[in-house]
Scaffold this active site. Structure first.
Site, short mmCIF file in Angstrom:
data_model
loop_
_atom_site.label_atom_id
_atom_site.label_comp_id
_atom_site.label_asym_id
_atom_site.label_seq_id
_atom_site.Cartn_x
_atom_site.Cartn_y
_atom_site.Cartn_z
N LYS A 14 0.65 -1.13 0.23
CA LYS A 14 0.17 0.07 0.08
C LYS A 14 0.76 1.36 0.26
O LYS A 14 1.56 1.42 -0.71
CB LYS A 14 -0.63 0.05 1.53
CG LYS A 14 -1.75 -0.70 1.37
CD LYS A 14 -3.05 -1.03 2.59
CE LYS A 14 -3.81 -2.57 1.82
NZ LYS A 14 -4.81 -3.16 3.18
N HIS A 101 -8.61 -3.15 -6.06
CA HIS A 101 -8.41 -3.02 -3.91
C HIS A 101 -9.66 -2.33 -4.12
O HIS A 101 -9.75 -1.19 -4.72
CB HIS A 101 -7.59 -2.68 -3.72
CG HIS A 101 -6.64 -2.30 -2.63
ND1 HIS A 101 -7.13 -2.32 -1.44
CD2 HIS A 101 -6.17 -3.48 -1.96
CE1 HIS A 101 -7.17 -2.49 -0.44
NE2 HIS A 101 -6.48 -3.63 -0.42
N GLU A 103 -9.64 0.16 -1.22
CA GLU A 103 -8.86 1.45 -0.96
C GLU A 103 -9.46 2.00 -2.48
O GLU A 103 -9.17 3.13 -2.35
CB GLU A 103 -8.05 0.99 -0.75
CG GLU A 103 -7.70 0.56 0.92
CD GLU A 103 -6.79 -0.30 1.66
OE1 GLU A 103 -5.56 0.03 0.81
OE2 GLU A 103 -6.91 -0.66 2.71
N GLU A 171 -11.08 -10.18 -0.78
CA GLU A 171 -10.45 -9.61 0.59
C GLU A 171 -11.89 -8.86 0.62
O GLU A 171 -12.61 -7.75 0.43
CB GLU A 171 -9.89 -7.95 0.02
CG GLU A 171 -9.20 -8.53 -0.57
CD GLU A 171 -7.32 -7.48 0.13
OE1 GLU A 171 -6.30 -7.63 0.29
OE2 GLU A 171 -7.78 -6.51 -0.35
N GLY A 177 -7.54 -4.24 7.27
CA GLY A 177 -6.84 -3.66 8.40
C GLY A 177 -7.57 -3.52 9.77
O GLY A 177 -7.04 -3.17 10.87
N SER A 217 -6.60 -8.93 7.44
CA SER A 217 -6.11 -9.27 8.46
C SER A 217 -6.10 -10.27 8.84
O SER A 217 -5.71 -11.30 9.60
CB SER A 217 -6.52 -9.24 9.25
OG SER A 217 -7.10 -7.06 9.07
P1 13P Z 1 -4.35 -5.84 5.94
O1 13P Z 1 -3.57 -7.39 5.92
O2 13P Z 1 -3.40 -4.75 6.71
O3 13P Z 1 -5.51 -6.11 6.25
O4 13P Z 1 -4.83 -5.86 4.68
C1 13P Z 1 -5.00 -6.16 3.32
C2 13P Z 1 -5.35 -5.67 1.87
O5 13P Z 1 -6.25 -4.96 1.44
C3 13P Z 1 -3.87 -6.40 0.90
O6 13P Z 1 -4.81 -5.98 -0.43
#
Ligand code: 13P
Length: 255
Positions: A14, A101, A103, A171, A177, A217
């Site tokens: 990220k 993603h 995000e 995901e 996170g 996570s």
């Molecule tokens: P985390 O492992 O920090 O939860 O993030 C997962 C993620 O978004 C990977 O692309």
């Protein structure tokens, strides 16, 4: 995890990591790979921010670790300030590009249509697209998780998918996170639904070869249980991919 699919453990850095992580993280992982007595039973990939890609490519050269980017543009080239073409990513050594993603879907309003164009661009440049899908907590609570996720798969995955040019990452948005993970049953059910949708469109044989990663996570403490599930073929790791010991331990849990 199936015998016919090599488990992929991909680290999505990220907007983290700087020059220190080139040797401190990527170089460290490359050293661990070199120290293995036998070929690992898993594939590792690291996906750092754009400016680090060429340096990380050098740090992991000949280690067997693959390089990935976190996004690309859907067009081949042109007037798109701040965007990066898939062709350039391939030139600097990327084998994978993460697209769609959650995000980016949230921060940049990316639609399934745009994600599909990005995946197509990545594939046309000779890379595999890691297409991300996942439901929000509200969608899961409303009993719509499978409908939402399968809808994203249908909308975001281009025609012509193969085991070589496509990876799916499931995901759940509420698990990213947060320290929360899907239960093994929920993860397996969703991965099976994703594979069934791919089989409808691309045929059972192709679908059986496409890797479906779990993300959200995933940590050394829960990786073995998730990676043992029949349709979980690896992990897309955020936070834990920034700590060499943790990321390596997840690879070990896979292999
Ligand atoms: P985390 O492992 O920090 O939860 O993030 C997962 C993620 O978004 C990977 O692309």
């Amino acid at each position: 995890m199936s015998q016919e699919r090599t488990t992929l453990i991909a680290g999505n850095w990220k907007m983290n990591g700087g020059l220190d992580e080139v040797d401190g993280l990527a170089g460290d992982l490359a050293g661990r790979m070199a120290g293995l007595a036998a070929a690992p039973g898993f594939e590792l990939a690291v996906c750092p921010p754009f400016p680090l890609l060429p340096m990380v490519a050098s740090a992991i050269e000949e280690s067997g670790i693959a390089l990935g980017a976190q996004d690309c543009h859907g067009n081949e080239k042109g007037a798109h300030t701040g965007d990066v073409s898939a062709k350039l990513l391939a030139q600097v050594g990327c084998a994978y590009v993460i697209v769609g993603h959650s995000e980016r879907r949230t921060d940049h309003g990316e639609t399934d249509e745009q994600v599909r164009a990005k995946a197509e661009a990545a594939q046309a440049a000779g890379m595999a697209a890691i297409v991300c899908v996942g439901e929000t907590e509200a969608e899961r609570d409303a009993g719509r998780a499978t409908e939402v996720v399968v809808g994203q798969v249908v909308g975001s995955v281009p025609e012509g998918a193969t085991a070589e040019n496509l990876v799916i990452a499931y995901e759940p948005v509420w698990a990213i996170g947060t320290g929360k993970t899907a239960t093994p049953q929920d993860a397996q059910d969703m991965h099976a639904a994703i594979r069934a949708s791919l089989a409808d469109r691309f045929g059972a044989e192709t679908a059986a070869g496409i890797r479906i990663l779990y993300g959200g996570s995933m940590k050394p403490g829960n990786a073995a249980e998730l990676l043992a599930l029949a349709d979980v073929d690896g992990g897309l790791i955020g936070g834990a991919s920034l700590v060499a010991d943790d990321f390596w331990a997840i690879g070990q849990a896979a292999g």
